[in-house]
Design a protein around this motif. Structure first.
Motif, PDB file in Angstrom:
ATOM      1  N   GLY A  25      -7.852   6.353 -23.491  1.00  0.00           N
ATOM      2  CA  GLY A  25      -8.895   7.083 -24.196  1.00  0.00           C
ATOM      3  C   GLY A  25     -10.112   6.256 -24.550  1.00  0.00           C
ATOM      4  N   LEU A  26     -10.178   5.026 -24.068  1.00  0.00           N
ATOM      5  CA  LEU A  26     -11.339   4.180 -24.355  1.00  0.00           C
ATOM      6  C   LEU A  26     -12.525   4.563 -23.472  1.00  0.00           C
ATOM      7  CD1 LEU A  26     -12.194   1.654 -26.050  1.00  0.00           C
ATOM      8  CD2 LEU A  26     -11.646   0.281 -24.030  1.00  0.00           C
ATOM      9  N   VAL A  27     -12.227   4.999 -22.260  1.00  0.00           N
ATOM     10  CA  VAL A  27     -13.247   5.388 -21.287  1.00  0.00           C
ATOM     11  C   VAL A  27     -13.230   6.898 -21.101  1.00  0.00           C
ATOM     12  CG1 VAL A  27     -13.734   5.345 -18.802  1.00  0.00           C
ATOM     13  CG2 VAL A  27     -13.437   3.203 -20.042  1.00  0.00           C
ATOM     14  N   SER A  28     -14.401   7.508 -21.040  1.00  0.00           N
ATOM     15  CA  SER A  28     -14.503   8.949 -20.878  1.00  0.00           C
ATOM     16  C   SER A  28     -14.168   9.389 -19.462  1.00  0.00           C
ATOM     17  CB  SER A  28     -15.925   9.415 -21.235  1.00  0.00           C
ATOM     18  OG  SER A  28     -16.094  10.788 -20.974  1.00  0.00           O
ATOM     19  N   LYS A  29     -14.705   8.662 -18.471  1.00  0.00           N
ATOM     20  CA  LYS A  29     -14.428   9.024 -17.085  1.00  0.00           C
ATOM     21  C   LYS A  29     -14.683   7.840 -16.173  1.00  0.00           C
ATOM     22  CE  LYS A  29     -17.221  11.916 -15.102  1.00  0.00           C
ATOM     23  NZ  LYS A  29     -18.062  13.109 -14.856  1.00  0.00           N
ATOM     24  N   ILE A  30     -14.091   7.885 -14.976  1.00  0.00           N
ATOM     25  CA  ILE A  30     -14.291   6.863 -13.955  1.00  0.00           C
ATOM     26  C   ILE A  30     -15.024   7.506 -12.784  1.00  0.00           C
ATOM     27  CG2 ILE A  30     -13.175   5.252 -12.367  1.00  0.00           C
ATOM     28  CD1 ILE A  30     -10.845   5.090 -14.312  1.00  0.00           C
ATOM     29  N   THR A  31     -16.047   6.843 -12.310  1.00  0.00           N
ATOM     30  CA  THR A  31     -16.849   7.381 -11.217  1.00  0.00           C
ATOM     31  C   THR A  31     -16.298   6.935  -9.863  1.00  0.00           C
ATOM     32  OG1 THR A  31     -18.363   5.491 -11.183  1.00  0.00           O
ATOM     33  CG2 THR A  31     -18.875   7.286 -12.702  1.00  0.00           C
ATOM     34  N   SER A  32     -16.990   7.281  -8.805  1.00  0.00           N
ATOM     35  CA  SER A  32     -16.615   6.827  -7.474  1.00  0.00           C
ATOM     36  C   SER A  32     -16.941   5.349  -7.320  1.00  0.00           C
ATOM     37  CB  SER A  32     -17.364   7.641  -6.411  1.00  0.00           C
ATOM     38  OG  SER A  32     -18.750   7.291  -6.414  1.00  0.00           O
ATOM     39  N   GLU A  33     -16.504   4.767  -6.225  1.00  0.00           N
ATOM     40  CA  GLU A  33     -16.732   3.344  -5.985  1.00  0.00           C
ATOM     41  C   GLU A  33     -18.126   3.062  -5.419  1.00  0.00           C
ATOM     42  OE1 GLU A  33     -13.697   1.665  -3.585  1.00  0.00           O
ATOM     43  OE2 GLU A  33     -12.064   2.302  -4.895  1.00  0.00           O
ATOM     44  N   GLU A  34     -18.865   4.086  -5.098  1.00  0.00           N
ATOM     45  CA  GLU A  34     -20.199   3.902  -4.523  1.00  0.00           C
ATOM     46  C   GLU A  34     -21.088   3.103  -5.466  1.00  0.00           C
ATOM     47  OE1 GLU A  34     -23.971   6.640  -2.964  1.00  0.00           O
ATOM     48  OE2 GLU A  34     -22.082   7.568  -3.578  1.00  0.00           O
ATOM     49  N   GLU A  35     -21.807   2.139  -4.923  1.00  0.00           N
ATOM     50  CA  GLU A  35     -22.670   1.299  -5.744  1.00  0.00           C
ATOM     51  C   GLU A  35     -23.729   2.143  -6.459  1.00  0.00           C
ATOM     52  OE1 GLU A  35     -25.544  -2.654  -5.361  1.00  0.00           O
ATOM     53  OE2 GLU A  35     -24.347  -1.965  -3.644  1.00  0.00           O
ATOM     54  N   GLY A  36     -23.860   1.933  -7.752  1.00  0.00           N
ATOM     55  CA  GLY A  36     -24.838   2.670  -8.537  1.00  0.00           C
ATOM     56  C   GLY A  36     -24.342   4.001  -9.059  1.00  0.00           C
ATOM     57  N   ALA A  37     -23.131   4.412  -8.650  1.00  0.00           N
ATOM     58  CA  ALA A  37     -22.621   5.720  -9.065  1.00  0.00           C
ATOM     59  C   ALA A  37     -22.442   5.813 -10.565  1.00  0.00           C
ATOM     60  CB  ALA A  37     -21.293   6.024  -8.355  1.00  0.00           C
ATOM     61  N   VAL A  38     -22.049   4.715 -11.194  1.00  0.00           N
ATOM     62  CA  VAL A  38     -21.783   4.753 -12.633  1.00  0.00           C
ATOM     63  C   VAL A  38     -23.079   4.979 -13.416  1.00  0.00           C
ATOM     64  CG1 VAL A  38     -21.972   2.244 -13.008  1.00  0.00           C
ATOM     65  CG2 VAL A  38     -20.535   3.634 -14.515  1.00  0.00           C
ATOM     66  N   VAL A  39     -24.174   4.414 -12.952  1.00  0.00           N
ATOM     67  CA  VAL A  39     -25.467   4.626 -13.618  1.00  0.00           C
ATOM     68  C   VAL A  39     -25.953   6.042 -13.348  1.00  0.00           C
ATOM     69  CG1 VAL A  39     -27.878   3.912 -13.740  1.00  0.00           C
ATOM     70  CG2 VAL A  39     -26.079   2.188 -13.566  1.00  0.00           C
ATOM     71  N   THR A  40     -25.826   6.477 -12.114  1.00  0.00           N
ATOM     72  CA  THR A  40     -26.247   7.839 -11.762  1.00  0.00           C
ATOM     73  C   THR A  40     -25.507   8.874 -12.594  1.00  0.00           C
ATOM     74  OG1 THR A  40     -26.760   7.183  -9.489  1.00  0.00           O
ATOM     75  CG2 THR A  40     -26.401   9.528  -9.896  1.00  0.00           C
ATOM     76  N   GLU A  41     -24.190   8.713 -12.715  1.00  0.00           N
ATOM     77  CA  GLU A  41     -23.385   9.663 -13.483  1.00  0.00           C
ATOM     78  C   GLU A  41     -23.717   9.601 -14.971  1.00  0.00           C
ATOM     79  OE1 GLU A  41     -20.792  12.786 -13.759  1.00  0.00           O
ATOM     80  OE2 GLU A  41     -21.400  11.760 -11.923  1.00  0.00           O
ATOM     81  N   SER A  42     -23.986   8.401 -15.472  1.00  0.00           N
ATOM     82  CA  SER A  42     -24.322   8.238 -16.892  1.00  0.00           C
ATOM     83  C   SER A  42     -25.672   8.870 -17.209  1.00  0.00           C
ATOM     84  CB  SER A  42     -24.332   6.753 -17.265  1.00  0.00           C
ATOM     85  OG  SER A  42     -23.046   6.180 -17.101  1.00  0.00           O
ATOM     86  N   VAL A  43     -26.647   8.670 -16.326  1.00  0.00           N
ATOM     87  CA  VAL A  43     -27.968   9.273 -16.518  1.00  0.00           C
ATOM     88  C   VAL A  43     -27.858  10.789 -16.454  1.00  0.00           C
ATOM     89  CG1 VAL A  43     -30.264   9.551 -15.485  1.00  0.00           C
ATOM     90  CG2 VAL A  43     -29.265   7.269 -15.717  1.00  0.00           C
ATOM     91  N   LYS A  44     -27.037  11.293 -15.544  1.00  0.00           N
ATOM     92  CA  LYS A  44     -26.838  12.742 -15.422  1.00  0.00           C
ATOM     93  C   LYS A  44     -26.290  13.319 -16.718  1.00  0.00           C
ATOM     94  CE  LYS A  44     -24.245  16.170 -12.717  1.00  0.00           C
ATOM     95  NZ  LYS A  44     -23.259  16.352 -11.604  1.00  0.00           N
ATOM     96  N   MET A  45     -25.289  12.649 -17.306  1.00  0.00           N
ATOM     97  CA  MET A  45     -24.728  13.115 -18.568  1.00  0.00           C
ATOM     98  C   MET A  45     -25.741  12.995 -19.698  1.00  0.00           C
ATOM     99  SD  MET A  45     -21.282  11.878 -20.630  1.00  0.00           S
ATOM    100  CE  MET A  45     -20.172  12.399 -19.329  1.00  0.00           C
ATOM    101  N   MET A 102     -19.252  -0.055 -28.971  1.00  0.00           N
ATOM    102  CA  MET A 102     -20.212   0.388 -29.977  1.00  0.00           C
ATOM    103  C   MET A 102     -21.023   1.583 -29.503  1.00  0.00           C
ATOM    104  SD  MET A 102     -21.756  -2.948 -31.961  1.00  0.00           S
ATOM    105  CE  MET A 102     -21.653  -4.228 -30.716  1.00  0.00           C
ATOM    106  N   CYS A 103     -21.038   1.811 -28.179  1.00  0.00           N
ATOM    107  CA  CYS A 103     -21.716   2.982 -27.633  1.00  0.00           C
ATOM    108  C   CYS A 103     -20.891   4.235 -27.924  1.00  0.00           C
ATOM    109  CB  CYS A 103     -21.934   2.806 -26.133  1.00  0.00           C
ATOM    110  SG  CYS A 103     -23.038   1.427 -25.706  1.00  0.00           S
ATOM    111  N   ASP A 104     -21.469   5.385 -27.720  1.00  0.00           N
ATOM    112  CA  ASP A 104     -20.795   6.638 -28.061  1.00  0.00           C
ATOM    113  C   ASP A 104     -19.880   7.139 -26.955  1.00  0.00           C
ATOM    114  OD1 ASP A 104     -22.212   6.981 -30.613  1.00  0.00           O
ATOM    115  OD2 ASP A 104     -23.969   7.182 -29.336  1.00  0.00           O
ATOM    116  N   ILE A 105     -20.237   6.862 -25.720  1.00  0.00           N
ATOM    117  CA  ILE A 105     -19.456   7.284 -24.557  1.00  0.00           C
ATOM    118  C   ILE A 105     -19.439   6.116 -23.575  1.00  0.00           C
ATOM    119  CG2 ILE A 105     -19.310   8.912 -22.615  1.00  0.00           C
ATOM    120  CD1 ILE A 105     -20.938  10.895 -24.337  1.00  0.00           C
ATOM    121  N   ILE A 106     -18.271   5.870 -22.960  1.00  0.00           N
ATOM    122  CA  ILE A 106     -18.175   4.850 -21.921  1.00  0.00           C
ATOM    123  C   ILE A 106     -17.824   5.531 -20.605  1.00  0.00           C
ATOM    124  CG2 ILE A 106     -17.059   2.746 -21.115  1.00  0.00           C
ATOM    125  CD1 ILE A 106     -16.325   2.088 -23.990  1.00  0.00           C
TER     126      ILE A 106
END
Length: 282
Positions: free
Chosen positions: A181-201, A122-126
């Motif tokens: 095409g369900l996911v826009s991108k995959i981040t690194s395995e570093e803990e918290g990277a997915v939140v950091t990258e999402s906030v950056k975008m 339901m979100c716009d970007i995953i």
């Protein structure tokens, strides 16, 4: 990243990792962030506040490292009868997220199953971490997805693959989700990277004109509901309408200066002021 909380809830955490970005964290760790009515009520409240805030330009929803949301709260549903579910239109308000005007990014790590997968869709970007696991396992419980899972999956990954996921209940990886095409991108395995990258975008999006961002989101969503001809006609009309906004004039002016500076390497005073566009949402 440990941003300051802006308000206290029971089942979610809210914060502002950037002044223009609202971060909402699902917070039922013992239940792997299972989605209950109470949690969704709080989520809708937080989303509504972010949507009306003049400071917020984009929103990020996340869970824990282990689970974005491992499904709906089965305890809440196991004794539910048809008459009650139908008369109360059970979980209908879960889709209020889709009525939010500002862009929403799902930062997914760990399990995103059942209602959790539907929430992410339901979100716009995953944006996903390599550990993300998606799925609609409702068939194993004698039921089906109830918050858009069958419809959104089919629109994004196609009929055959959606049928497989819904009818077998198998999970799929972040790599598969990105491939489909369900996911826009995959981040690194570093803990918290997915939140950091999402906030950056989210921060990048929030720096653009709010009216153009809102229009862009509206038009992409319309592509799933309108014919190509109708969608293009609507896009053109909204495109035309943005020429009446101050943000368009500001953006065009700054970009023209940058273009001329690049082409002619001019050092004239008129092009000496190097700054970002100052969008005002008008």
């Amino acid at each position: 990243m440990r941003p300051r909380s802006t308000r206290s809830y029971t089942y979610i955490l809210t914060s502002r990792p950037e002044p223009s970005v609202a971060l909402i964290t699902l917070n039922r760790p013992k239940a792997l962030n299972a989605l209950s009515s109470a949690l969704m009520t709080e989520l809708n409240q937080a989303l509504g506040e972010a949507d009306t805030s003049k400071e917020v330009g984009a929103i990020v929803i996340t869970g824990s490292q282990t689970a974005f949301a491992a499904g709906a709260d089965i305890k809440e549903m196991k004794d539910l009868e048809f008459s009650t579910a139908y008369s109360t239109d059970f979980i209908a308000d879960w889709a209020r997220l889709t009525q939010i005007k500002k862009p929403i990014i799902a930062a997914v790590s760990g399990y995103a199953l059942g209602g959790g997968c539907e929430l992410a869709m339901m979100c716009d970007i995953i944006i996903a971490s390599p550990t993300a696991v998606f799925g609609q396992p409702e068939i194993k419980l004698g039921t089906i997805p109830g918050s858009g899972g069958t419809q959104r999956l089919a629109r994004v990954i196609g009929k055959s693959k959606a049928m497989e996921i819904v009818l077998t209940g198998r999970t799929f990886s972040a790599a598969e989700a990105e491939k489909w095409g369900l996911v826009s991108k995959i981040t690194s395995e570093e803990e918290g990277a997915v939140v950091t990258e999402s906030v950056k975008m989210a921060k990048q999006i929030s720096e653009y004109g709010a009216l153009a961002v809102k229009a862009g989101k509206e038009l992409v969503n319309a592509a799933y509901e309108l014919s190509l001809q109708e969608g293009i006609r609507l896009e053109r009309r909204v495109f035309h309408s943005l020429f009446s906004t101050g943000d368009q004039k500001e953006g065009a002016s700054i970009q023209l200066q940058e273009f001329l500076r690049f082409i002619f390497f001019l050092g004239m005073r008129a092009f000496a002021e190097k700054r970002k566009s100052q969008f005002k949402g008008e």
